[in-house]
Design a protein around this motif. Structure first.
Motif, PDB file in Angstrom:
ATOM      1  N   PHE A 239      -3.407  16.557  11.418  1.00 56.82           N
ATOM      2  CA  PHE A 239      -3.528  18.000  11.619  1.00 56.82           C
ATOM      3  C   PHE A 239      -3.244  18.354  13.076  1.00 56.82           C
ATOM      4  O   PHE A 239      -2.443  19.250  13.379  1.00 56.82           O
ATOM      5  CB  PHE A 239      -4.928  18.460  11.221  1.00 56.82           C
ATOM      6  CG  PHE A 239      -5.332  19.790  11.786  1.00 56.82           C
ATOM      7  CD1 PHE A 239      -4.821  20.962  11.264  1.00 56.82           C
ATOM      8  CD2 PHE A 239      -6.228  19.872  12.848  1.00 56.82           C
ATOM      9  CE1 PHE A 239      -5.187  22.194  11.791  1.00 56.82           C
ATOM     10  CE2 PHE A 239      -6.595  21.088  13.376  1.00 56.82           C
ATOM     11  CZ  PHE A 239      -6.081  22.254  12.845  1.00 56.82           C
ATOM     12  N   THR A 240      -3.877  17.626  13.990  1.00 60.15           N
ATOM     13  CA  THR A 240      -3.693  17.899  15.416  1.00 60.15           C
ATOM     14  C   THR A 240      -2.243  17.678  15.831  1.00 60.15           C
ATOM     15  O   THR A 240      -1.655  18.485  16.575  1.00 60.15           O
ATOM     16  CB  THR A 240      -4.614  16.990  16.246  1.00 60.15           C
ATOM     17  OG1 THR A 240      -5.976  17.184  15.834  1.00 60.15           O
ATOM     18  CG2 THR A 240      -4.482  17.296  17.729  1.00 60.15           C
ATOM     19  N   VAL A 243       0.048  20.591  14.333  1.00 58.55           N
ATOM     20  CA  VAL A 243      -0.164  21.870  15.014  1.00 58.55           C
ATOM     21  C   VAL A 243       0.379  21.813  16.440  1.00 58.55           C
ATOM     22  O   VAL A 243       1.069  22.735  16.901  1.00 58.55           O
ATOM     23  CB  VAL A 243      -1.659  22.242  15.016  1.00 58.55           C
ATOM     24  CG1 VAL A 243      -1.908  23.459  15.906  1.00 58.55           C
ATOM     25  CG2 VAL A 243      -2.130  22.534  13.601  1.00 58.55           C
ATOM     26  N   LEU A 247       3.342  24.197  17.907  1.00 63.43           N
ATOM     27  CA  LEU A 247       3.093  25.096  19.030  1.00 63.43           C
ATOM     28  C   LEU A 247       4.016  24.771  20.199  1.00 63.43           C
ATOM     29  O   LEU A 247       4.464  25.662  20.925  1.00 63.43           O
ATOM     30  CB  LEU A 247       1.631  25.005  19.463  1.00 63.43           C
ATOM     31  CG  LEU A 247       0.588  25.444  18.431  1.00 63.43           C
ATOM     32  CD1 LEU A 247      -0.811  25.389  19.037  1.00 63.43           C
ATOM     33  CD2 LEU A 247       0.879  26.854  17.927  1.00 63.43           C
ATOM     34  N   THR A 367      -4.955  24.757   6.632  1.00 59.62           N
ATOM     35  CA  THR A 367      -5.484  24.958   7.989  1.00 59.62           C
ATOM     36  C   THR A 367      -4.372  24.818   9.012  1.00 59.62           C
ATOM     37  O   THR A 367      -4.277  25.596   9.973  1.00 59.62           O
ATOM     38  CB  THR A 367      -6.601  23.943   8.291  1.00 59.62           C
ATOM     39  OG1 THR A 367      -7.640  24.064   7.315  1.00 59.62           O
ATOM     40  CG2 THR A 367      -7.195  24.184   9.664  1.00 59.62           C
ATOM     41  N   THR A 368      -3.515  23.824   8.811  1.00 56.83           N
ATOM     42  CA  THR A 368      -2.369  23.634   9.710  1.00 56.83           C
ATOM     43  C   THR A 368      -1.467  24.864   9.712  1.00 56.83           C
ATOM     44  O   THR A 368      -1.091  25.379  10.773  1.00 56.83           O
ATOM     45  CB  THR A 368      -1.558  22.398   9.279  1.00 56.83           C
ATOM     46  OG1 THR A 368      -2.400  21.253   9.273  1.00 56.83           O
ATOM     47  CG2 THR A 368      -0.391  22.168  10.222  1.00 56.83           C
ATOM     48  N   ALA A 370      -2.183  27.942   8.660  1.00 52.06           N
ATOM     49  CA  ALA A 370      -2.879  29.147   9.126  1.00 52.06           C
ATOM     50  C   ALA A 370      -2.908  29.197  10.652  1.00 52.06           C
ATOM     51  O   ALA A 370      -2.693  30.262  11.257  1.00 52.06           O
ATOM     52  CB  ALA A 370      -4.300  29.177   8.567  1.00 52.06           C
ATOM     53  N   THR A 371      -3.178  28.058  11.280  1.00 50.31           N
ATOM     54  CA  THR A 371      -3.184  27.999  12.742  1.00 50.31           C
ATOM     55  C   THR A 371      -1.819  28.398  13.306  1.00 50.31           C
ATOM     56  O   THR A 371      -1.719  29.161  14.278  1.00 50.31           O
ATOM     57  CB  THR A 371      -3.550  26.582  13.219  1.00 50.31           C
ATOM     58  OG1 THR A 371      -4.809  26.208  12.657  1.00 50.31           O
ATOM     59  CG2 THR A 371      -3.634  26.521  14.729  1.00 50.31           C
ATOM     60  N   THR A 372      -0.768  27.890  12.672  1.00 50.50           N
ATOM     61  CA  THR A 372       0.591  28.196  13.127  1.00 50.50           C
ATOM     62  C   THR A 372       0.920  29.671  12.918  1.00 50.50           C
ATOM     63  O   THR A 372       1.451  30.347  13.823  1.00 50.50           O
ATOM     64  CB  THR A 372       1.611  27.316  12.389  1.00 50.50           C
ATOM     65  OG1 THR A 372       1.277  25.942  12.564  1.00 50.50           O
ATOM     66  CG2 THR A 372       3.017  27.561  12.908  1.00 50.50           C
ATOM     67  N   LEU A 374      -1.100  32.260  12.645  1.00 48.44           N
ATOM     68  CA  LEU A 374      -1.888  33.112  13.539  1.00 48.44           C
ATOM     69  C   LEU A 374      -1.321  33.065  14.956  1.00 48.44           C
ATOM     70  O   LEU A 374      -1.223  34.100  15.630  1.00 48.44           O
ATOM     71  CB  LEU A 374      -3.350  32.661  13.536  1.00 48.44           C
ATOM     72  CG  LEU A 374      -4.156  32.998  12.272  1.00 48.44           C
ATOM     73  CD1 LEU A 374      -5.489  32.262  12.262  1.00 48.44           C
ATOM     74  CD2 LEU A 374      -4.396  34.510  12.174  1.00 48.44           C
ATOM     75  N   THR A 375      -0.942  31.886  15.405  1.00 49.01           N
ATOM     76  CA  THR A 375      -0.401  31.749  16.755  1.00 49.01           C
ATOM     77  C   THR A 375       0.935  32.477  16.893  1.00 49.01           C
ATOM     78  O   THR A 375       1.212  33.109  17.918  1.00 49.01           O
ATOM     79  CB  THR A 375      -0.217  30.265  17.106  1.00 49.01           C
ATOM     80  OG1 THR A 375      -1.467  29.588  16.946  1.00 49.01           O
ATOM     81  CG2 THR A 375       0.260  30.096  18.529  1.00 49.01           C
TER      82      THR A 375
END
Length: 456
Positions: A239-240, A243, A247, A367-368, A370-372, A374-375
């Motif tokens: 995941f880390t 993401v 990013l 989650t991966t 969604a983070t992307t 949103l960013t």
């Protein structure tokens, strides 16, 4: 009133235009959630029903949600996909939380098959990376046709699997009823002849060698954990990595903090590093599973129905299948669960285990994403917040309903039917959505074309 506006002149019309613009979201151009209208109510009800059906099979239901958000709520596909992802994320949190309290139907262990999960997920993500690039190059018509064919074949095989499991359960129930009296009579006769004591002695002598007892106990202890720490750590590491690489490359409204431009050497180097890292993780997990299976065999580990016996061949074959599933997910813009859920059933995984394992996979991928999203500034937050909670509560209702149904009937095949129903509905809705998109393209909304087209 219209006549009064005309009479008032340009100033009044300008004021009306400003009022109209005030209720449009600055990100998507769609109306804000408040005030709500009939389309909002219909879209939320349709999404809730889809989530309840999907909850029983542990899959997210993105194949249903994206068409609902486009056709009913009126979002553009570019913004419907992030909203679908936020909804699926809420449902995945509920699924994983509720499944953590459940146990394997045939053994004292976690319902999630963590070994299968850490083997499938790396190459699924790697395949999705490749599929995403192919999606940008392939014609829309080809993608739509292939998507409908894939979903149709998947739904057909999944439903057939469900009916096969249902028939097997019926036969088992009938056989159990017929044998109950016979088994009781045999046990009574054996006890009278003193044979049970002898059998007990034989079984006591058939245990694992003393040197392997500790290893076997350690294996059972790890399998009993709802969330094995190091296996969860592997997933969090992926995941880390995913993401961080996304990013670093940037996209949409979020420029790369390192000045990386699409198509540049840095862009392709970052992409290759992410792909190579996922493949390396997959090979490391493969080596672990082969070694662990050898230890299980030496310790006399008892396998149950639906377990995999990992060896050099199976740890290559199944990840390759998962890579293809990931390519399909990235190519068609659908969640991995709608592909990997049916895939697990096809490989012989028990339906409850397949559902719980798929739910964990979806939690990571959603989650991966969604983070992307949103960013990159692609999420309309007022709708997203409400749809996130809708995902939580609708999935909870669906999970409770499926749990009650299985306990009442003793049939886990209903999980397979749930997965098959979601894929079938997705076939219809995604097909219709594809036709609408093609019609829209024909009217002037062209695909940007190329890996570094508009919006990159």
């Amino acid at each position: 009133a219209p006549l009064a506006v005309v009479a008032a002149g340009p100033a009044a019309r300008r004021r009306l235009d400003e009022m109209a613009a005030a209720v449009l979201d600055g990100v998507t151009g769609h109306k804000t959630f408040l005030p709500t209208d009939f389309r909002d109510a219909a879209g939320f009800v349709a999404a809730a029903l889809g989530l309840m059906i999907a909850a029983g099979g542990g899959i997210g239901g993105g194949g249903m949600l994206v068409p609902i958000y486009v056709l009913v709520l009126g979002f553009k596909p570019k913004f419907a996909i992030p909203l679908s992802n936020m909804t699926v994320l809420g449902g995945a949190i509920t699924n994983v939380s509720m499944n953590a309290q459940k146990r394997h139907p045939l053994a004292d262990r976690s319902l999630v098959d963590w070994d299968l999960l850490i083997l499938m997920e790396p190459l699924t993500l790697a395949g999705a990376l490749v599929g995403g690039f192919v999606n940008k190059l392939a014609p829309e018509l080809v993608i739509t046709v292939l998507l409908v064919i894939l979903l149709y074949l998947t739904s057909e095989r999944t439903l057939k699997k469900g009916f096969k499991l249902y028939a097997k359960e019926t036969a088992q129930f009938s056989a159990a009823m017929e044998l109950t009296a016979e088994i009781a009579a045999e046990e009574a006769a054996a006890e009278a002849e003193g044979l049970l004591d002898d059998d007990d002695d034989e079984r006591s002598k058939a245990g694992p060698p003393e040197e392997h007892a500790a290893a076997l106990a350690a294996i059972h202890a790890e399998e009993a954990l709802a969330f094995p720490p190091w296996k969860v750590g592997v997933l969090l590491g992926m995941f880390t990595l995913t993401v961080a690489m996304n990013l670093a490359k940037g996209g949409g409204a979020f420029p790369s903090p390192f000045g990386i431009e699409c198509g540049s050497f840095g862009y392709w180097a970052t992409t290759f590093f992410m792909f190579a890292s996922l493949v390396a993780i997959s090979f490391r997990v493969r080596a672990y599973l082969v070694e662990r299976t050898a230890l299980k065999d030496a310790c006399g580990y008892e396998y149950v129905d639906g377990d995999f016996h990992w060896d050099a061949a199976t740890t290559l074959k199944y990840p390759c299948v998962c890579f293809f599933a990931g390519v399909c997910a990235g190519l068609f813009g659908i969640g991995g669960g709608i592909v990997n859920g049916p895939l697990m059933l096809e490989l012989g995984v028990l339906p409850p285990v397949a559902g719980a394992t798929t739910a964990c996979m979806i939690l990571l991928t959603s989650t991966t994403a969604a983070t992307t999203f949103l960013t990159f500034g692609l999420v309309q937050l007022d709708y997203a917040a409400r749809l996130f909670w809708l995902g939580i509560f609708a999935t909870c209702v669906g999970q409770l309903g499926m749990t009650h149904l299985i306990k009442k009937t003793g049939r886990s095949s209903y999980v397979a039917f749930s997965i098959g129903a979601v894929v079938s509905l997705s076939t219809v809705l995604m097909g219709f959505h594809g036709l609408v998109s093609l019609a829209s393209d024909a009217e002037g909304e062209e695909r940007s074309g190329g890996i570094c087209g508009k919006g990159e």
